[in-house]
Design a protein around this motif. Structure first.
Motif, mmCIF file in Angstrom:
data_model
loop_
_atom_site.group_PDB
_atom_site.id
_atom_site.type_symbol
_atom_site.label_atom_id
_atom_site.label_comp_id
_atom_site.label_asym_id
_atom_site.label_seq_id
_atom_site.Cartn_x
_atom_site.Cartn_y
_atom_site.Cartn_z
ATOM 1 N N LEU A 301 0.856 -1.174 0.000
ATOM 2 C CA LEU A 301 0.000 0.000 0.000
ATOM 3 C C LEU A 301 0.896 1.229 0.000
ATOM 4 O O LEU A 301 1.722 1.410 0.905
ATOM 5 N N ASP A 302 0.761 2.064 -1.033
ATOM 6 C CA ASP A 302 1.574 3.276 -1.133
ATOM 7 C C ASP A 302 0.650 4.459 -1.404
ATOM 8 O O ASP A 302 0.340 4.773 -2.561
ATOM 9 N N PRO A 303 0.194 5.144 -0.357
ATOM 10 C CA PRO A 303 -0.748 6.253 -0.555
ATOM 11 C C PRO A 303 -0.105 7.541 -1.055
ATOM 12 O O PRO A 303 -0.817 8.440 -1.500
ATOM 13 N N ALA A 304 1.214 7.662 -1.016
ATOM 14 C CA ALA A 304 1.875 8.929 -1.325
ATOM 15 C C ALA A 304 1.473 9.521 -2.683
ATOM 16 O O ALA A 304 1.257 10.736 -2.781
ATOM 17 N N PRO A 305 1.363 8.728 -3.755
ATOM 18 C CA PRO A 305 1.021 9.327 -5.047
ATOM 19 C C PRO A 305 -0.377 9.944 -5.099
ATOM 20 O O PRO A 305 -0.682 10.681 -6.047
ATOM 21 N N LEU A 306 -1.216 9.665 -4.101
ATOM 22 C CA LEU A 306 -2.573 10.210 -4.094
ATOM 23 C C LEU A 306 -2.615 11.643 -3.571
ATOM 24 O O LEU A 306 -3.615 12.332 -3.728
ATOM 25 N N ILE A 307 -1.537 12.091 -2.943
ATOM 26 C CA ILE A 307 -1.492 13.435 -2.354
ATOM 27 C C ILE A 307 -1.194 14.459 -3.448
ATOM 28 O O ILE A 307 -0.201 14.348 -4.168
ATOM 29 N N THR A 308 -2.066 15.452 -3.581
ATOM 30 C CA THR A 308 -1.873 16.474 -4.617
ATOM 31 C C THR A 308 -1.658 17.871 -4.057
ATOM 32 O O THR A 308 -1.113 18.733 -4.740
ATOM 33 N N HIS A 309 -2.097 18.117 -2.819
ATOM 34 C CA HIS A 309 -2.002 19.457 -2.251
ATOM 35 C C HIS A 309 -1.611 19.386 -0.779
ATOM 36 O O HIS A 309 -2.060 18.491 -0.055
ATOM 37 N N GLU A 310 -0.793 20.347 -0.346
ATOM 38 C CA GLU A 310 -0.408 20.477 1.057
ATOM 39 C C GLU A 310 -0.490 21.945 1.465
ATOM 40 O O GLU A 310 -0.036 22.821 0.720
ATOM 41 N N PHE A 311 -1.079 22.196 2.634
ATOM 42 C CA PHE A 311 -1.275 23.560 3.108
ATOM 43 C C PHE A 311 -0.876 23.671 4.572
ATOM 44 O O PHE A 311 -1.039 22.723 5.346
ATOM 45 N N PRO A 312 -0.405 24.843 4.987
ATOM 46 C CA PRO A 312 -0.216 25.087 6.415
ATOM 47 C C PRO A 312 -1.572 25.349 7.080
ATOM 48 O O PRO A 312 -2.583 25.575 6.390
#
Length: 337
Positions: A301-312
Motif C-alpha cells: 500500500l503506497d498512498p503517497a502518489p494520491l497526495i496532490t495538495h499540502e497547506f499550512p
C-alpha cells in the motif's frame, strides 16, 4: 511551549488559535502531528452537513493523521517516545458486546471519535489514548501515513469482501478510497480488476495502481452481472444500486462510501433473484487498522502518489474548499502543521 490548532466554532466559522501544548493524561500519549488529511467528512463538519449525533461543536477536526510520540502519561510505556505512529479514531469502550466481539467501530458505549467529538489533528499536537496507537517503522513516510485512516476503512471492506485469487473484481469510484482499494485488491491476484468512474483521467490513473480496466458508468452497463466481488467507494446517489447490478448472481457487494439521504435504493427483486451478499462498512475496526498498517509496512500500500495538495494551518479555509469541489486534479489534500 505553545501549540496551534484550527477550531470550527460552528458551521462555516473557523479560527486559528494558539494555546498550551496538551498534557497527556493517564493512559494517553502526546503526538506531534506531522500531517493530517482532509476528507469529505471534514468538509461536512465545516459546512454543517454532518449528522448532529456525530459531531460536537466547537471542534478541532482531523481524523486522518500521522505523527511522532513526544510524551506519555501515567501508565504508558515510555519507550513509545520518539515512535512514529498513527492511531484509530473511534474511542471504543472495549467493554461492550460489540467491542468484545472485535467490532470496535460499532461500539455501543456511546459515539466518540477524534476530530468529530474529541480534539483532532488539525493542530500541532494531539493527545490520544495509547491503546489506539499503531506504531510505524522508524523510517516510515509520515506524509503518506496520514492516509492510513481511509486505508483502514478500505482494509475493512476488503476483509469483508473476502477476495480470492482469480476472481473478477470491480471497484466503483476512483477517489482516494477507490485508489486505495485497487492497491489492496490487486494484492489478491484477481483475474480482472476494473474501476468504474465517470472521470476518465481518474480511471486511467487507477491502472497505475493495478487496475486492468477503466470503465465509465455507461461502459459499465455492458458489464452487468460480470463480477464476483464489487467494492463500492463513491457514496454517490446511484452507486449502491449500480454496484449490485455489476455483481454476478451469487456475488458479493461491499458498500464503503458514505451515502446521503435521497440515495437510490437497491432493488429488492434483483437482490432476491440474484442471491447477492451485500455488506456495508462503517469506519474500521482495530483488526482492519492492523491490516492497513501491515500492508503499508510491506509496501503493498503506497498512498503517497494520491497526495496532490499540502497547506499550512493558516490556509485551512482554502484547503477545505478544494475537497469535494469536483476538480479532477484534486486528490488528497493535507494540512501540515
Amino acid at each position: 511551549m505553545s501549540s496551534r490548532a484550527i477550531v470550527v466554532d460552528r458551521p462555516g466559522e473557523h479560527r486559528l488559535v494558539t494555546g498550551d501544548v496538551p498534557v497527556p493524561g493517564p493512559g494517553e500519549v502526546l503526538v506531534q502531528v506531522a500531517a493530517a488529511g482532509i476528507c469529505m467528512s471534514d468538509r461536512e463538519v465545516y459546512d454543517g452537513h454532518r449528522d448532529a449525533a456525530y459531531v460536537r461543536y466547537p471542534v478541532t477536526p482531523g481524523h486522518e493523521w500521522s505523527g511522532t510520540v513526544t510524551a506519555v502519561g501515567a501508565g504508558v510505556d515510555p519507550a513509545l517516545v520518539g515512535r512514529r505512529t498513527v492511531a484509530e479514531g473511534f474511542r471504543a469502550c472495549g467493554l461492550c458486546e460489540r467491542c468484545r466481539c472485535g467490532e470496535t467501530s460499532l461500539c455501543t458505549g456511546g459515539y466518540a471519535e477524534t476530530g468529530f467529538t474529541e480534539p483532532g489533528a488539525f493542530a500541532g499536537h494531539l493527545a490520544v489514548p495509547a491503546r489506539l496507537l499503531h506504531p510505524l517503522a522508524d523510517d516510515a513516510d509520515l506524509r503518506a501515513a496520514a492516509l492510513l485512516e481511509p486505508a483502514a476503512v478500505i482494509a475493512a471492506a476488503v476483509r469483508t469482501g473476502r477476495p480470492r485469487p482469480g476472481e473478477r473484481v470491480a471497484v466503483v469510484g476512483a477517489g482516494t478510497l477507490g485508489m486505495l482499494a485497487v492497491q489492496l485488491l490487486s494484492a489478491s491476484s484477481p483475474a480482472e480488476l476494473a474501476v468504474v468512474d465517470p472521470r476518465g483521467a481518474r480511471g486511467e490513473r487507477a491502472r497505475e495502481f493495478g487496475a486492468t480496466d477503466a470503465l465509465s458508468p455507461d461502459e459499465a452497463r455492458a458489464a452487468h452481472g460480470r463480477f464476483d466481488l464489487v467494492v463500492e467507494t463513491a457514496g454517490a446517489a446511484t452507486t449502491a444500486a449500480s454496484s449490485c447490478l455489476l455483481a454476478r448472481r451469487g456475488g458479493r457487494v461491499v458498500l464503503t462510501g458514505m451515502f446521503a439521504p435521497g440515495a437510490v435504493g437497491i432493488d429488492p427483486v434483483h437482490l432476491s433473484l440474484s442471491q447477492l451478499e451485500v455488506r456495508s462498512v462503517f469506519g474500521a475496526s482495530s483488526s482492519a487498522w492492523s491490516d492497513a498498517v501491515r500492508a503499508f509496512g510491506l509496501g503493498l500500500l503506497d498512498p503517497a502518489p494520491l497526495i496532490t495538495h499540502e497547506f499550512p494551518l493558516e490556509r485551512f479555509g482554502e484547503a477545505v474548499a478544494l475537497v469535494g469541489g469536483g476538480d479532477p486534479k484534486v486528490g488528497k489534500v493535507l494540512l501540515v502543521p
